[in-house]
Design an enzyme around this catalytic site. Structure first.
Site, mmCIF file in Angstrom:
data_model
loop_
_atom_site.group_PDB
_atom_site.id
_atom_site.type_symbol
_atom_site.label_atom_id
_atom_site.label_comp_id
_atom_site.label_asym_id
_atom_site.label_seq_id
_atom_site.Cartn_x
_atom_site.Cartn_y
_atom_site.Cartn_z
ATOM 1 N N ALA A 6 20.894 86.518 39.172
ATOM 2 C CA ALA A 6 19.701 86.531 38.336
ATOM 3 C C ALA A 6 19.507 87.951 37.829
ATOM 4 C CB ALA A 6 18.500 86.079 39.156
ATOM 5 N N GLY A 59 22.500 84.245 41.909
ATOM 6 C CA GLY A 59 22.314 83.053 41.079
ATOM 7 C C GLY A 59 23.619 82.562 40.453
ATOM 8 N N GLU A 80 25.127 80.480 42.999
ATOM 9 C CA GLU A 80 24.302 79.271 43.129
ATOM 10 C C GLU A 80 24.567 78.289 41.989
ATOM 11 O OE1 GLU A 80 20.815 81.778 43.579
ATOM 12 O OE2 GLU A 80 20.371 80.774 45.458
ATOM 13 N N GLU A 101 21.541 89.074 47.655
ATOM 14 C CA GLU A 101 20.097 89.278 47.463
ATOM 15 C C GLU A 101 19.461 90.113 48.564
ATOM 16 O OE1 GLU A 101 21.668 86.370 47.078
ATOM 17 O OE2 GLU A 101 20.863 85.263 45.369
HETATM 18 N N1 CAA Z 1 20.939 91.855 36.880
HETATM 19 C C1 CAA Z 1 20.817 92.716 35.851
HETATM 20 N N2 CAA Z 1 21.805 93.541 35.465
HETATM 21 C C2 CAA Z 1 22.963 93.501 36.144
HETATM 22 C C3 CAA Z 1 23.177 92.622 37.222
HETATM 23 C C4 CAA Z 1 22.089 91.756 37.587
HETATM 24 N N3 CAA Z 1 22.199 90.858 38.574
HETATM 25 N N4 CAA Z 1 24.418 92.815 37.717
HETATM 26 C C5 CAA Z 1 24.983 93.764 36.951
HETATM 27 N N5 CAA Z 1 24.106 94.184 36.005
HETATM 28 C C6 CAA Z 1 24.300 95.213 34.977
HETATM 29 C C7 CAA Z 1 24.236 96.604 35.574
HETATM 30 O O1 CAA Z 1 22.889 97.024 35.702
HETATM 31 C C8 CAA Z 1 25.011 97.388 34.543
HETATM 32 O O2 CAA Z 1 24.195 97.619 33.425
HETATM 33 P P1 CAA Z 1 24.076 99.113 32.774
HETATM 34 O O3 CAA Z 1 25.471 99.368 32.251
HETATM 35 O O4 CAA Z 1 23.047 98.936 31.706
HETATM 36 O O5 CAA Z 1 23.710 100.029 33.885
HETATM 37 C C9 CAA Z 1 26.091 96.419 34.101
HETATM 38 O O6 CAA Z 1 25.616 95.118 34.463
HETATM 39 C C10 CAA Z 1 27.416 96.618 34.831
HETATM 40 O O7 CAA Z 1 27.152 96.604 36.220
HETATM 41 P P2 CAA Z 1 27.714 97.723 37.233
HETATM 42 O O8 CAA Z 1 27.787 99.050 36.552
HETATM 43 O O9 CAA Z 1 26.891 97.649 38.488
HETATM 44 O O10 CAA Z 1 29.190 97.147 37.449
HETATM 45 P P3 CAA Z 1 30.135 97.350 38.723
HETATM 46 O O11 CAA Z 1 31.445 96.781 38.298
HETATM 47 O O12 CAA Z 1 30.076 98.735 39.216
HETATM 48 O O13 CAA Z 1 29.490 96.424 39.892
HETATM 49 C C11 CAA Z 1 28.511 94.410 40.803
HETATM 50 C C12 CAA Z 1 29.475 95.038 39.748
HETATM 51 C C13 CAA Z 1 29.058 94.645 42.191
HETATM 52 C C14 CAA Z 1 28.463 92.911 40.492
HETATM 53 C C15 CAA Z 1 27.130 95.046 40.663
HETATM 54 O O14 CAA Z 1 26.728 95.044 39.297
HETATM 55 C C16 CAA Z 1 26.055 94.343 41.438
HETATM 56 O O15 CAA Z 1 25.954 94.487 42.639
HETATM 57 N N6 CAA Z 1 25.179 93.565 40.736
HETATM 58 C C17 CAA Z 1 24.046 92.911 41.332
HETATM 59 C C18 CAA Z 1 24.440 91.703 42.140
HETATM 60 C C19 CAA Z 1 23.218 91.066 42.769
HETATM 61 O O16 CAA Z 1 22.502 91.679 43.527
HETATM 62 N N7 CAA Z 1 22.984 89.789 42.458
HETATM 63 C C20 CAA Z 1 21.867 89.037 42.969
HETATM 64 C C21 CAA Z 1 20.719 89.055 41.980
HETATM 65 S S1 CAA Z 1 19.241 88.312 42.604
HETATM 66 C C22 CAA Z 1 19.463 86.619 42.442
HETATM 67 O O17 CAA Z 1 20.459 86.162 41.944
HETATM 68 C C23 CAA Z 1 18.333 85.760 42.951
HETATM 69 C C24 CAA Z 1 18.576 84.300 42.973
HETATM 70 O O18 CAA Z 1 19.042 83.754 43.938
HETATM 71 C C25 CAA Z 1 18.200 83.442 41.834
#
Ligand code: CAA
Length: 258
Positions: free
Chosen positions: A66, A109, A112, A132
Protein backbone atom coordinates in the site's frame (compact mmCIF):
# COMPACT_ATOMS: atom_id res chain seq x y z
CA UNK A 1 -12.97 4.54 -18.41
CA UNK A 2 -9.51 6.16 -18.63
CA UNK A 3 -7.07 4.75 -16.11
CA UNK A 4 -4.16 6.69 -14.61
CA UNK A 5 -2.31 3.91 -12.78
CA UNK A 6 -3.06 0.68 -14.64
CA UNK A 7 -2.78 -0.53 -18.22
CA UNK A 8 -5.34 -2.86 -19.74
CA UNK A 9 -4.83 -5.26 -22.59
CA UNK A 10 -6.18 -8.44 -24.16
CA UNK A 11 -2.87 -10.16 -25.08
CA UNK A 12 -4.64 -13.15 -26.57
CA UNK A 13 -8.29 -14.02 -27.14
CA UNK A 14 -10.15 -14.68 -23.89
CA UNK A 15 -7.50 -13.23 -21.54
CA UNK A 16 -7.84 -9.87 -19.80
CA UNK A 17 -4.57 -8.41 -18.54
CA UNK A 18 -4.27 -5.68 -15.90
CA UNK A 19 -0.83 -4.17 -15.39
CA UNK A 20 -0.01 -1.93 -12.44
CA UNK A 21 1.71 1.13 -13.85
CA UNK A 22 3.40 3.22 -11.17
CA UNK A 23 6.96 2.05 -11.89
CA UNK A 24 8.70 4.94 -10.10
CA UNK A 25 6.88 4.05 -6.87
CA UNK A 26 7.43 0.28 -7.37
CA UNK A 27 3.70 0.04 -8.09
CA UNK A 28 2.75 1.20 -4.59
CA UNK A 29 -0.98 0.67 -4.29
CA UNK A 30 -2.62 4.03 -3.77
CA UNK A 31 -6.38 4.08 -3.40
CA UNK A 32 -6.94 5.19 -7.00
CA UNK A 33 -4.88 2.29 -8.37
CA UNK A 34 -6.82 -0.18 -6.24
CA UNK A 35 -10.13 1.25 -7.43
CA UNK A 36 -8.98 1.13 -11.03
CA UNK A 37 -7.88 -2.49 -10.64
CA UNK A 38 -11.29 -3.50 -9.28
CA UNK A 39 -13.07 -1.51 -11.95
CA UNK A 40 -11.07 -3.28 -14.68
CA UNK A 41 -11.51 -6.70 -13.06
CA UNK A 42 -15.27 -6.14 -12.81
CA UNK A 43 -15.42 -5.03 -16.46
CA UNK A 44 -13.51 -8.13 -17.63
CA UNK A 45 -15.66 -10.31 -15.37
CA UNK A 46 -18.77 -9.04 -17.13
CA UNK A 47 -17.28 -9.37 -20.63
CA UNK A 48 -18.46 -12.59 -22.32
CA UNK A 49 -15.37 -12.73 -24.54
CA UNK A 50 -13.03 -12.99 -21.51
CA UNK A 51 -12.51 -16.28 -19.64
CA UNK A 52 -9.61 -15.52 -17.32
CA UNK A 53 -7.78 -12.46 -16.01
CA UNK A 54 -4.18 -11.72 -15.10
CA UNK A 55 -2.95 -9.09 -12.67
CA UNK A 56 0.70 -8.14 -12.98
CA UNK A 57 3.25 -5.42 -12.30
CA UNK A 58 6.63 -5.09 -13.97
CA UNK A 59 9.89 -7.01 -13.74
CA UNK A 60 11.15 -5.12 -10.69
CA UNK A 61 7.93 -4.99 -8.71
CA UNK A 62 4.56 -6.66 -8.69
CA UNK A 63 3.72 -4.09 -6.00
CA UNK A 64 5.72 -2.88 -2.98
CA UNK A 65 2.62 -2.56 -0.83
CA UNK A 66 0.00 0.00 0.00
CA UNK A 67 1.17 3.56 -0.66
CA UNK A 68 2.98 4.59 2.52
CA UNK A 69 3.16 8.23 1.43
CA UNK A 70 -0.62 8.30 1.02
CA UNK A 71 -1.13 6.71 4.47
CA UNK A 72 1.59 8.56 6.41
CA UNK A 73 -0.64 11.35 7.74
CA UNK A 74 -3.87 9.35 7.90
CA UNK A 75 -5.51 9.24 11.32
CA UNK A 76 -7.48 6.43 12.89
CA UNK A 77 -10.76 8.27 12.38
CA UNK A 78 -10.00 8.90 8.69
CA UNK A 79 -9.03 5.27 8.22
CA UNK A 80 -12.13 4.05 10.04
CA UNK A 81 -14.60 6.33 8.28
CA UNK A 82 -13.18 5.96 4.75
CA UNK A 83 -12.83 2.19 5.33
CA UNK A 84 -10.75 1.88 2.16
CA UNK A 85 -9.73 -1.69 2.82
CA UNK A 86 -13.31 -2.86 2.49
CA UNK A 87 -12.90 -1.98 -1.22
CA UNK A 88 -10.23 -4.68 -1.36
CA UNK A 89 -12.78 -7.37 -0.57
CA UNK A 90 -14.33 -6.62 -3.98
CA UNK A 91 -12.03 -9.45 -5.12
CA UNK A 92 -14.54 -11.89 -3.61
CA UNK A 93 -17.12 -10.76 -6.15
CA UNK A 94 -15.03 -11.69 -9.19
CA UNK A 95 -16.42 -14.94 -10.61
CA UNK A 96 -13.80 -15.72 -13.26
CA UNK A 97 -10.33 -16.90 -12.27
CA UNK A 98 -7.62 -14.31 -11.72
CA UNK A 99 -3.93 -15.20 -11.99
CA UNK A 100 -1.21 -13.06 -10.39
CA UNK A 101 1.94 -12.91 -12.53
CA UNK A 102 4.55 -11.85 -9.99
CA UNK A 103 8.07 -10.61 -10.63
CA UNK A 104 10.21 -8.73 -8.12
CA UNK A 105 8.71 -7.31 -4.94
CA UNK A 106 5.31 -8.53 -3.75
CA UNK A 107 5.28 -6.81 -0.38
CA UNK A 108 2.51 -5.83 2.00
CA UNK A 109 -0.64 -5.10 0.01
CA UNK A 110 1.18 -6.47 -3.08
CA UNK A 111 1.58 -9.86 -1.46
CA UNK A 112 -2.02 -9.63 -0.26
CA UNK A 113 -3.37 -8.92 -3.75
CA UNK A 114 -1.33 -11.82 -5.14
CA UNK A 115 -2.92 -14.04 -2.46
CA UNK A 116 -6.41 -12.77 -3.33
CA UNK A 117 -5.82 -14.08 -6.85
CA UNK A 118 -6.70 -17.71 -7.55
CA UNK A 119 -3.25 -18.72 -8.75
CA UNK A 120 0.23 -17.23 -8.70
CA UNK A 121 2.83 -17.64 -11.45
CA UNK A 122 6.13 -16.34 -10.06
CA UNK A 123 9.28 -15.22 -11.79
CA UNK A 124 12.42 -16.63 -10.17
CA UNK A 125 13.15 -13.05 -9.03
CA UNK A 126 9.89 -12.74 -7.09
CA UNK A 127 10.11 -12.05 -3.38
CA UNK A 128 7.11 -12.17 -1.05
CA UNK A 129 6.82 -10.40 2.27
CA UNK A 130 4.61 -8.58 4.74
CA UNK A 131 6.97 -5.89 6.06
CA UNK A 132 4.24 -3.76 7.67
CA UNK A 133 5.67 -4.46 11.15
CA UNK A 134 8.60 -2.16 10.24
CA UNK A 135 6.09 0.67 9.89
CA UNK A 136 4.47 0.00 13.26
CA UNK A 137 1.40 -1.59 11.71
CA UNK A 138 0.23 -5.05 10.60
CA UNK A 139 -1.17 -6.27 7.26
CA UNK A 140 -4.70 -4.97 6.61
CA UNK A 141 -5.53 -6.47 3.22
CA UNK A 142 -5.95 -10.06 4.40
CA UNK A 143 -2.30 -10.98 5.08
CA UNK A 144 -2.84 -12.38 8.56
CA UNK A 145 -5.72 -14.56 7.35
CA UNK A 146 -4.67 -15.70 3.88
CA UNK A 147 -1.00 -16.32 4.64
CA UNK A 148 -1.74 -18.75 7.44
CA UNK A 149 -3.99 -20.74 5.12
CA UNK A 150 -1.30 -20.77 2.42
CA UNK A 151 1.87 -21.47 4.41
CA UNK A 152 0.73 -22.47 7.91
CA UNK A 153 0.90 -20.72 11.27
CA UNK A 154 4.59 -20.99 12.09
CA UNK A 155 5.82 -19.38 8.90
CA UNK A 156 2.97 -16.85 8.74
CA UNK A 157 3.98 -15.65 12.22
CA UNK A 158 7.60 -15.24 11.15
CA UNK A 159 6.68 -13.42 7.92
CA UNK A 160 4.34 -11.00 9.66
CA UNK A 161 6.07 -10.52 13.02
CA UNK A 162 9.71 -10.70 11.96
CA UNK A 163 9.61 -9.51 8.32
CA UNK A 164 10.79 -12.87 7.01
CA UNK A 165 10.78 -12.67 3.21
CA UNK A 166 10.25 -15.62 0.91
CA UNK A 167 12.13 -16.15 -2.31
CA UNK A 168 10.17 -17.52 -5.25
CA UNK A 169 11.58 -21.00 -4.62
CA UNK A 170 10.63 -20.85 -0.93
CA UNK A 171 7.15 -19.65 -1.90
CA UNK A 172 6.85 -22.65 -4.20
CA UNK A 173 8.11 -25.00 -1.50
CA UNK A 174 5.53 -23.73 1.00
CA UNK A 175 2.65 -23.81 -1.50
CA UNK A 176 2.12 -20.07 -1.85
CA UNK A 177 2.65 -20.07 -5.61
CA UNK A 178 1.77 -22.46 -8.44
CA UNK A 179 5.06 -22.35 -10.30
CA UNK A 180 8.35 -20.53 -10.63
CA UNK A 181 9.63 -19.73 -14.11
CA UNK A 182 12.55 -17.74 -15.57
CA UNK A 183 12.20 -13.97 -15.31
CA UNK A 184 11.95 -13.43 -19.05
CA UNK A 185 8.92 -15.69 -19.48
CA UNK A 186 6.84 -15.23 -16.31
CA UNK A 187 4.16 -13.17 -18.04
CA UNK A 188 4.14 -15.42 -21.09
CA UNK A 189 3.66 -18.46 -18.82
CA UNK A 190 0.81 -16.74 -16.96
CA UNK A 191 -0.82 -15.87 -20.29
CA UNK A 192 -0.50 -19.50 -21.45
CA UNK A 193 -2.18 -20.71 -18.25
CA UNK A 194 -4.93 -18.07 -18.59
CA UNK A 195 -5.41 -18.99 -22.26
CA UNK A 196 -5.87 -22.64 -21.31
CA UNK A 197 -8.48 -21.74 -18.70
CA UNK A 198 -10.23 -19.31 -21.07
CA UNK A 199 -10.48 -22.06 -23.72
CA UNK A 200 -12.68 -24.17 -21.42
CA UNK A 201 -16.34 -23.82 -20.50
CA UNK A 202 -16.52 -20.48 -18.66
CA UNK A 203 -19.54 -21.59 -16.71
CA UNK A 204 -17.86 -24.80 -15.49
CA UNK A 205 -14.66 -22.92 -14.61
CA UNK A 206 -16.67 -20.40 -12.64
CA UNK A 207 -18.51 -23.13 -10.73
CA UNK A 208 -15.20 -24.84 -9.97
CA UNK A 209 -13.64 -21.65 -8.59
CA UNK A 210 -16.77 -20.95 -6.57
CA UNK A 211 -16.75 -24.44 -5.01
CA UNK A 212 -13.01 -24.38 -4.20
CA UNK A 213 -13.27 -21.00 -2.49
CA UNK A 214 -16.15 -22.25 -0.35
CA UNK A 215 -13.74 -24.66 1.30
CA UNK A 216 -12.31 -21.67 3.22
CA UNK A 217 -15.68 -20.80 4.69
CA UNK A 218 -17.51 -24.08 5.33
CA UNK A 219 -17.17 -27.32 7.27
CA UNK A 220 -16.18 -30.36 5.21
CA UNK A 221 -19.74 -31.68 5.03
CA UNK A 222 -21.16 -28.29 4.08
CA UNK A 223 -18.42 -27.91 1.47
CA UNK A 224 -19.14 -31.35 0.03
CA UNK A 225 -22.82 -30.45 -0.20
CA UNK A 226 -21.95 -27.17 -1.88
CA UNK A 227 -19.71 -28.91 -4.41
CA UNK A 228 -22.46 -31.47 -5.13
CA UNK A 229 -24.94 -28.67 -5.73
CA UNK A 230 -22.61 -26.97 -8.24
CA UNK A 231 -21.95 -30.35 -9.89
CA UNK A 232 -25.69 -31.01 -10.29
CA UNK A 233 -26.25 -27.45 -11.56
CA UNK A 234 -23.79 -28.01 -14.38
CA UNK A 235 -26.04 -30.79 -15.68
CA UNK A 236 -28.40 -28.01 -16.73
CA UNK A 237 -25.89 -26.40 -19.10
CA UNK A 238 -25.39 -26.67 -22.85
CA UNK A 239 -21.67 -27.04 -22.18
CA UNK A 240 -22.21 -30.24 -20.20
CA UNK A 241 -24.19 -31.76 -23.09
CA UNK A 242 -21.56 -30.59 -25.59
CA UNK A 243 -18.56 -31.72 -23.50
CA UNK A 244 -19.88 -35.25 -23.02
CA UNK A 245 -21.13 -35.56 -26.62
CA UNK A 246 -17.75 -34.39 -27.94
CA UNK A 247 -15.95 -36.98 -25.79
CA UNK A 248 -18.15 -39.79 -27.09
CA UNK A 249 -17.89 -38.58 -30.70
CA UNK A 250 -14.10 -38.22 -30.35
CA UNK A 251 -14.04 -34.55 -31.35
CA UNK A 252 -13.17 -31.23 -29.71
CA UNK A 253 -16.03 -29.53 -27.86
CA UNK A 254 -17.32 -26.14 -28.94
CA UNK A 255 -18.23 -24.30 -25.78
CA UNK A 256 -21.16 -21.92 -25.66
CA UNK A 257 -20.46 -20.87 -22.07
CA UNK A 258 -24.04 -21.49 -21.09
N1 CAA B 1 4.60 3.20 -0.74
C1 CAA B 1 5.00 4.35 -1.32
N2 CAA B 1 6.15 4.47 -2.00
C2 CAA B 1 6.93 3.39 -2.12
C3 CAA B 1 6.59 2.15 -1.56
C4 CAA B 1 5.35 2.07 -0.84
N3 CAA B 1 4.91 0.93 -0.30
N4 CAA B 1 7.57 1.25 -1.81
C5 CAA B 1 8.49 1.91 -2.54
N5 CAA B 1 8.11 3.20 -2.72
C6 CAA B 1 8.82 4.26 -3.44
C7 CAA B 1 10.00 4.78 -2.63
O1 CAA B 1 9.56 5.74 -1.69
C8 CAA B 1 10.86 5.36 -3.73
O2 CAA B 1 10.33 6.60 -4.12
P1 CAA B 1 11.30 7.91 -4.26
O3 CAA B 1 12.21 7.53 -5.40
O4 CAA B 1 10.34 9.01 -4.58
O5 CAA B 1 12.03 8.03 -2.97
C9 CAA B 1 10.64 4.41 -4.89
O6 CAA B 1 9.41 3.72 -4.61
C10 CAA B 1 11.72 3.34 -5.00
O7 CAA B 1 11.84 2.71 -3.74
P2 CAA B 1 13.25 2.46 -3.01
O8 CAA B 1 14.20 3.58 -3.32
O9 CAA B 1 12.96 2.19 -1.56
O10 CAA B 1 13.71 1.14 -3.78
P3 CAA B 1 14.68 -0.01 -3.25
O11 CAA B 1 14.92 -0.87 -4.44
O12 CAA B 1 15.83 0.55 -2.53
O13 CAA B 1 13.81 -0.83 -2.15
C11 CAA B 1 11.85 -1.95 -1.29
C12 CAA B 1 12.69 -1.55 -2.54
C13 CAA B 1 12.63 -2.91 -0.44
C14 CAA B 1 10.58 -2.62 -1.83
C15 CAA B 1 11.51 -0.69 -0.50
O14 CAA B 1 10.99 0.31 -1.37
C16 CAA B 1 10.48 -0.90 0.58
O15 CAA B 1 10.78 -1.44 1.63
N6 CAA B 1 9.22 -0.45 0.34
C17 CAA B 1 8.16 -0.50 1.31
C18 CAA B 1 7.61 -1.89 1.49
C19 CAA B 1 6.52 -1.90 2.54
O16 CAA B 1 6.73 -1.55 3.68
N7 CAA B 1 5.32 -2.34 2.15
C20 CAA B 1 4.18 -2.41 3.03
C21 CAA B 1 3.32 -1.17 2.88
S1 CAA B 1 1.99 -1.09 4.05
C22 CAA B 1 0.76 -2.12 3.44
O17 CAA B 1 0.89 -2.69 2.39
C23 CAA B 1 -0.47 -2.24 4.30
C24 CAA B 1 -1.47 -3.25 3.88
O18 CAA B 1 -1.42 -4.38 4.28
C25 CAA B 1 -2.59 -2.89 2.99
Amino acid sequence: MEYAHILIEVPTAGVGLIRFNRPKALNALNSQLVQEMFDALTAFDGDDTIGCMIVTGNEKAFAAGADIKEMAETTYVEMFTSDNLTDWSAFNKIGKPVIAAVSGYAFGGGCEIAMMCDMIVASETAVFGQPEINLGIIPGGGGTQRLIRAVGKALAMEIILADRRLTAQEALHYGLVNRVVPADVYLEEAIKLAEKIASLSHVAVRMGKDAINRAYELTLQEGLNYEKRNFYLLFGTEDKKEGMAAFIEKRKPTWQHK
